[in-house]
Design an enzyme around this catalytic site. Structure first.
Site, PDB file in Angstrom:
ATOM      1  N   SER A  10      12.007 -46.488   7.996  1.00 32.18           N
ATOM      2  CA  SER A  10      10.784 -46.701   7.220  1.00 32.18           C
ATOM      3  C   SER A  10      10.942 -46.253   5.767  1.00 32.18           C
ATOM      4  O   SER A  10      10.195 -46.710   4.893  1.00 32.18           O
ATOM      5  CB  SER A  10       9.608 -45.955   7.864  1.00 32.18           C
ATOM      6  OG  SER A  10       9.952 -44.607   8.110  1.00 32.18           O
ATOM      7  N   ASP A  24       1.174 -36.915   6.230  1.00 27.41           N
ATOM      8  CA  ASP A  24       2.479 -37.568   6.104  1.00 27.41           C
ATOM      9  C   ASP A  24       3.206 -36.951   4.915  1.00 27.41           C
ATOM     10  O   ASP A  24       2.932 -37.273   3.764  1.00 27.41           O
ATOM     11  CB  ASP A  24       2.299 -39.078   5.911  1.00 27.41           C
ATOM     12  CG  ASP A  24       3.622 -39.823   5.863  1.00 27.41           C
ATOM     13  OD1 ASP A  24       4.675 -39.159   5.781  1.00 27.41           O
ATOM     14  OD2 ASP A  24       3.607 -41.059   5.899  1.00 27.41           O
ATOM     15  N   HIS A  80       7.111 -39.648   4.051  1.00 29.87           N
ATOM     16  CA  HIS A  80       7.176 -40.892   3.285  1.00 29.87           C
ATOM     17  C   HIS A  80       6.651 -40.636   1.863  1.00 29.87           C
ATOM     18  O   HIS A  80       6.221 -39.532   1.547  1.00 29.87           O
ATOM     19  CB  HIS A  80       6.389 -41.998   3.983  1.00 29.87           C
ATOM     20  CG  HIS A  80       6.947 -42.338   5.328  1.00 29.87           C
ATOM     21  ND1 HIS A  80       6.501 -41.752   6.489  1.00 29.87           N
ATOM     22  CD2 HIS A  80       7.941 -43.188   5.693  1.00 29.87           C
ATOM     23  CE1 HIS A  80       7.195 -42.229   7.523  1.00 29.87           C
ATOM     24  NE2 HIS A  80       8.073 -43.094   7.064  1.00 29.87           N
TER      25      HIS A  80
END
Length: 250
Positions: free
Chosen positions: A6, A227, A230
């Protein structure tokens, strides 16, 4: 073609947005089929592709369950013949419990219920290096490896034990990041140093460590909780792409 997890998707999205901002009226086509996504700027004959494979090596469904084969890369047939290959892998090697998408690790003829993750990563990355050495023609394909992308869940890494990325609004301002370089960085350095074919290491680890403020945090809307692994777009992935551009044309 970007190949990885990702975080590769983060960088692919960033580059797609950057190119679109330069040619906003260009006609585009978008295709997503399984693990492969492509965006083509039709007037320029430029296609950005993303091949989703978090470990680079094979993850297969077998009789015993889901098996991560750290000595096998059958997916590599889809990577051949590209003008550029931009690889990334590390983020998923640390996953455990429900987030772990395999039941066994296979190395040669042996199955393991688990393995030291750093050893598994080294073996998997060595398999990838062997694939590059045997399958890539440097006169046709330029190969890049984007280094270890850090996370910021543990505030003690920047001398703030009670913090995570959720409370951060400014980059780390010291001269040396307290958390130091991750051990996975050493693995990458060792594997790349031993390769026969040229691979450009886009070493984004240290500059990304400083950006404890650059994550989606609780605002991504894509998952529960915070998160801190990311990155916001635009943001650090844009910087990674500028480094990639410099490595390609500098």
């Amino acid at each position: 073609m970007f190949v990885g997890d990702s975080l590769s998707m983060n960088q692919w999205e960033s580059l797609a947005c950057m190119i679109h901002s330069w040619v906003p009226n260009s006609k585009t086509s978008f295709i997503r089929e399984g693990v492969l996504t492509s965006l083509t700027f039709q007037e320029y004959g430029v296609t950005l592709m993303l091949y989703r494979t978090p470990y680079l090596v094979d993850l297969v469904n077998d009789k015993v369950g889901r098996v991560l084969k750290i000595d096998s890369i059958r997916n590599g047939n889809a990577w051949k013949g590209m003008d550029m290959l931009v690889f990334n892998s590390w983020h998923w090697w640390t996953h455990t419990g429900r987030n772990q998408p395999w039941d066994y690790i296979q190395d040669g003829n042996k199955l393991y219920k688990d393995m030291n993750r750093m050893i598994a990563y080294y073996k998997g990355l060595t398999t990838w290096a062997r694939w590059i050495n045997y399958n890539v023609n440097p006169a046709q394909t330029k190969v890049f490896f984007v280094g270890i992308s850090p996370s910021h869940y543990v505030g003690s890494d920047w001398n703030e034990p009670s913090s995570t990325c959720s409370s951060e609004t400014e980059p780390f301002s010291g001269t040396r990041y307290p958390g130091g370089m991750p051990l996975a960085w050493v693995v990458v350095e060792r594997v790349l140093r031993r390769m026969k074919k040229p691979v450009y290491w886009v070493d984004i680890t240290m500059l990304s460590e400083y950006r404890k403020d650059a994550h989606p945090s609780v605002y991504s809307g894509l998952q529960k909780g915070k998160d801190c692994s990311h990155w916001c777009l635009p943001g650090l992935p844009d910087t990674w792409n500028l480094l990639l551009y410099t490595a390609l044309f500098g």
